[in-house]
Motif scaffolding. Structure first.
Motif, PDB file in Angstrom:
ATOM      1  N   UNK A  44      -7.308   2.887  -8.888  1.00 40.36           N
ATOM      2  CA  UNK A  44      -7.946   1.617  -8.572  1.00 40.36           C
ATOM      3  C   UNK A  44      -7.992   1.481  -7.055  1.00 40.36           C
ATOM      4  N   UNK A  45      -9.168   1.186  -6.494  1.00 42.61           N
ATOM      5  CA  UNK A  45      -9.239   1.057  -5.039  1.00 42.61           C
ATOM      6  C   UNK A  45      -8.455  -0.157  -4.546  1.00 42.61           C
ATOM      7  N   UNK A  46      -7.797   0.025  -3.407  1.00 43.48           N
ATOM      8  CA  UNK A  46      -7.009  -1.039  -2.783  1.00 43.48           C
ATOM      9  C   UNK A  46      -7.644  -1.364  -1.444  1.00 43.48           C
ATOM     10  N   UNK A  47      -7.972  -2.634  -1.224  1.00 43.94           N
ATOM     11  CA  UNK A  47      -8.536  -3.076   0.047  1.00 43.94           C
ATOM     12  C   UNK A  47      -7.459  -3.850   0.800  1.00 43.94           C
ATOM     13  N   UNK A  48      -7.038  -3.290   1.918  1.00 41.16           N
ATOM     14  CA  UNK A  48      -5.998  -3.895   2.755  1.00 41.16           C
ATOM     15  C   UNK A  48      -6.650  -4.627   3.921  1.00 41.16           C
ATOM     16  N   UNK A  49      -6.208  -5.852   4.170  1.00 40.27           N
ATOM     17  CA  UNK A  49      -6.783  -6.635   5.250  1.00 40.27           C
ATOM     18  C   UNK A  49      -5.719  -7.554   5.836  1.00 40.27           C
ATOM     19  N   UNK A  65      -0.340  -5.244  -7.848  1.00 44.67           N
ATOM     20  CA  UNK A  65      -0.804  -3.856  -7.892  1.00 44.67           C
ATOM     21  C   UNK A  65      -0.218  -3.139  -9.091  1.00 44.67           C
ATOM     22  N   UNK A  66       1.058  -3.406  -9.401  1.00 43.74           N
ATOM     23  CA  UNK A  66       1.659  -2.784 -10.566  1.00 43.74           C
ATOM     24  C   UNK A  66       0.891  -3.177 -11.829  1.00 43.74           C
ATOM     25  N   UNK A  67       0.603  -4.464 -11.957  1.00 40.47           N
ATOM     26  CA  UNK A  67      -0.119  -4.953 -13.133  1.00 40.47           C
ATOM     27  C   UNK A  67      -1.507  -4.344 -13.209  1.00 40.47           C
ATOM     28  N   UNK A 119     -12.360  -2.573 -10.684  1.00 38.91           N
ATOM     29  CA  UNK A 119     -11.638  -3.694 -10.082  1.00 38.91           C
ATOM     30  C   UNK A 119     -11.181  -3.319  -8.688  1.00 38.91           C
ATOM     31  N   UNK A 120     -11.365  -4.235  -7.755  1.00 39.56           N
ATOM     32  CA  UNK A 120     -10.936  -4.023  -6.370  1.00 39.56           C
ATOM     33  C   UNK A 120      -9.685  -4.873  -6.125  1.00 39.56           C
ATOM     34  N   UNK A 121      -8.594  -4.204  -5.792  1.00 41.78           N
ATOM     35  CA  UNK A 121      -7.340  -4.915  -5.509  1.00 41.78           C
ATOM     36  C   UNK A 121      -7.325  -5.341  -4.044  1.00 41.78           C
TER      37      UNK A 121
END
Length: 602
Positions: A101-106, A139-141, A150-152
């Motif tokens: 799942x892609x993770x977007x950090x900001x 993120x775990x869920x 889905x974009x985290x």
């Protein structure tokens, strides 16, 4: 959120982008011609890029830069992202694929830019909730739930303001959905951080994406991960040569040596410091960020224009095949109609059973002698002759129906055979034929109904003409069916008067029908009645054949509904003529688009 709407000069571009996106989304390239599958993928990808990146970025040039960390499986993307942030924020490990799942950090203050569907609108959002610096509960869920779509969203104060970092799935993942999502994320990026390893940097798959980067004029940084000690410069030099050959020689190259990870799976901070400093320098320069965004935006616009031209070329091929298939069907059924009409006017239908029944009805020899008298006496003779013979008129009518039905069915079958023979000359036609339902007996039954309806029309036509001329009593003595049968014989004998050939074919019987009608209605009325009857028959036969022809034309409808190639080319020309507001964005004078164009000294 304070999106900046485009300036007035950008409004025409925005309109063109949206029109182009709608056109591309509707392009299915349905005919199986060469290159149709590739054209379909190309158009879908271009439409997605317009929706995911180009339009949103045009509407908000001052939004944070979106840096996507991408690369091949096992290259160490997630490990690199964790190291850049300074603590675990995304999953890494030996099991592939790790990034499901892609993770977007900001930065937390930039969260409003990503909470709505401005960027990547087709991906749903899940917001991470911190339960400790190394334990993001959301993120775990999310990772335990299927959802590559889905974009985290994960805020982190270690990410600089004005920059967002995306950990993308492997571009060569064994999972189809992951590969698709990786390509989608890279297409929506303002800059790429491309991660590869010392033993995989020459692989073919990543270089196809790097070629796309060159076409888009996107800011690119390459991270060579897991480089053995002592070969850094050798590997860097070879990679730089490859990048230069792909028009990417300006891309900074960062070396991450082969180092052991700590118990938390983290690289030493100093291993990624040059990359971190480079990213922070980009984020700190607001004007520079907008120039990068502008440059990438217009590079993407021009890249899409190229794809639109390719779609137009593919549509030309589709249209050519569509016209060929359409012409084969319409030509075959037009010929069938002409064949039916020819059979009705050259005496063919007055042979055999029809001729026998007609001669039996009128008694040709006796009748011809009666017609030598003047018209008044001929009417009396005809009336006397026909009285009491209605059943024989019906037998002629039935024989005509049978003969005409056979001609119509035969010509329709021949048209279908010719159409299918032509369609089998190409892959598209063969594929369409394979999807056609089998032909049933519906056409034969419909043809019989139309012939009977035509004969009924003739009865009504004769009755109406007789009433208009006040011949009702005489018509009753002749028999309406007998007069209508005579009209059918005249219709089948000629189109503009009798000919010697027709007289020979019918053995003089057509003359009998002609004289009979003239005796009742007069010569001008007979011509009018015959023309009306022929026109009626032509309309009904044409309608029958068009219905049968539609069986072949209906599968072509999707091809006919595609956006014309000329419209696509016009959109492409408009996109090509678009220009960014800053000269720097177009001429690429600052190849690094910010500090440290080459990462060696960082």
């Amino acid at each position: 959120m304070t999106d900046t709407l485009p300036a007035a000069a950008a409004q025409p571009l925005l309109a063109t982008l949206r029109q182009t996106g709608e056109a591309l989304s509707g392009m299915s390239f349905p005919l199986a011609v060469h290159g149709a599958g590739e054209a379909r993928i190309n158009a879908t990808a271009a439409a997605a890029q317009l929706e995911d990146y180009v339009v949103p970025r045009l509407l908000s040039l001052e939004a944070p830069l979106l840096a996507v960390v991408g690369g091949s499986t096992g290259a160490g993307k997630s490990t690199l992202v964790n190291a850049l942030v300074g603590h675990p924020v995304t999953r890494s490990g030996a099991i592939r694929p790790t990034t499901r799942q892609p993770v977007l950090l900001h930065h937390p203050a930039d969260g409003h830019w990503f909470s709505d569907q401005r960027v990547l609108p087709t991906l749903s959002r899940v917001r991470a909730v911190e339960t400790g610096i190394d334990k993001p509960q959301a993120e775990q869920t999310a990772e335990n739930t299927p959802g590559a779509g889905t974009l985290l969203l994960r805020p982190d104060p270690m990410i600089p303001l004005g920059l967002a970092l995306v950990d993308a799935p492997d571009l060569d993942s064994i999972a189809d959905e992951n590969r698709r999502l990786s390509g989608q994320l890279l297409a929506a990026a303002d800059l790429w951080v491309f991660v590869t390893t010392a033993n995989r940097y020459a692989d073919a798959v990543p270089w196809k994406l790097l070629a796309d980067a060159a076409a888009r004029d996107i800011l690119l940084a390459v991270v060579l991960d897991r480089v053995p000690v002592g070969v850094e410069e050798e590997v860097r030099s070879d990679l730089h040569t490859l990048l230069a050959a792909a028009d990417l020689g300006h891309a900074p190259i960062f070396i991450v040596p082969e180092l052991p990870l700590d118990p938390a799976g983290m690289l030493p901070a100093e291993a990624v410091d040059p990359i971190r400093r480079w990213l922070r320098a980009l984020a700190a320069d607001a004007a520079g960020r907008q120039e990068i965004a502008r440059r990438t935006l217009y590079g993407a616009v021009h890249s899409v224009a190229g794809r639109v031209h390719a779609a137009a070329d593919a549509q030309d091929d589709q249209q050519a095949e569509y016209l060929r298939l359409q012409a084969a069907a319409t030509g075959a059924f037009d010929d069938a109609l002409e064949g039916i009409l020819e059979s009705t006017r050259d005496g063919t239908l007055l042979r055999g059973e029809v001729l026998a029944r007609w001669q039996d009805f009128v008694g040709t020899g006796e009748f011809m002698r009666g017609l030598e008298s003047r018209v008044g006496r001929a009417r009396d003779a005809i009336g006397s002759f026909l009285t009491g013979r209605p059943t024989r008129a019906v037998t002629v009518e039935t024989a005509i129906e049978t003969g005409l039905h056979a001609v119509i069915v035969e010509q329709a079958a021949l048209a279908a055979q010719r159409t299918e023979h032509s369609w089998r000359d190409g892959d598209a036609g063969r594929e369409l034929l394979a999807g056609l339902p089998p032909r049933g007996d519906d056409f034969s039954a419909a043809a019989a109904r139309e012939i009977r309806a035509w004969q009924k029309d003739l009865l009504e036509l004769v009755s109406a003409e007789g009433a208009n001329k006040r011949f009702t009593a005489r018509m009753l003595s002749f028999g309406v069916n007998g007069i209508a049968v005579a009209l059918m014989v005249v219709v089948f004998a000629s189109t503009a008067g009798l000919s010697g050939l027709e007289i020979g074919v019918a053995g003089g019987s057509a003359v009998v029908g002609q004289k009979l009608l003239e005796a009742v209605f007069g010569e001008d009325a007979v011509r009018r009645l015959a023309k009306s009857a022929r026109d009626n028959l032509q309309r009904r036969c044409g309608s029958l054949l068009r219905t049968e022809q539609q069986r072949y034309l209906e599968p072509l409808v999707p091809a006919a509904q595609q956006t014309p190639a000329g419209t696509l080319r016009e959109y492409a020309r408009r996109l090509e003529s678009s220009r960014p507001s800053g000269e720097q964005a177009m001429n690429g004078a600052d190849d690094g688009a910010g500090p440290a164009a080459d990462g060696r000294d960082q």
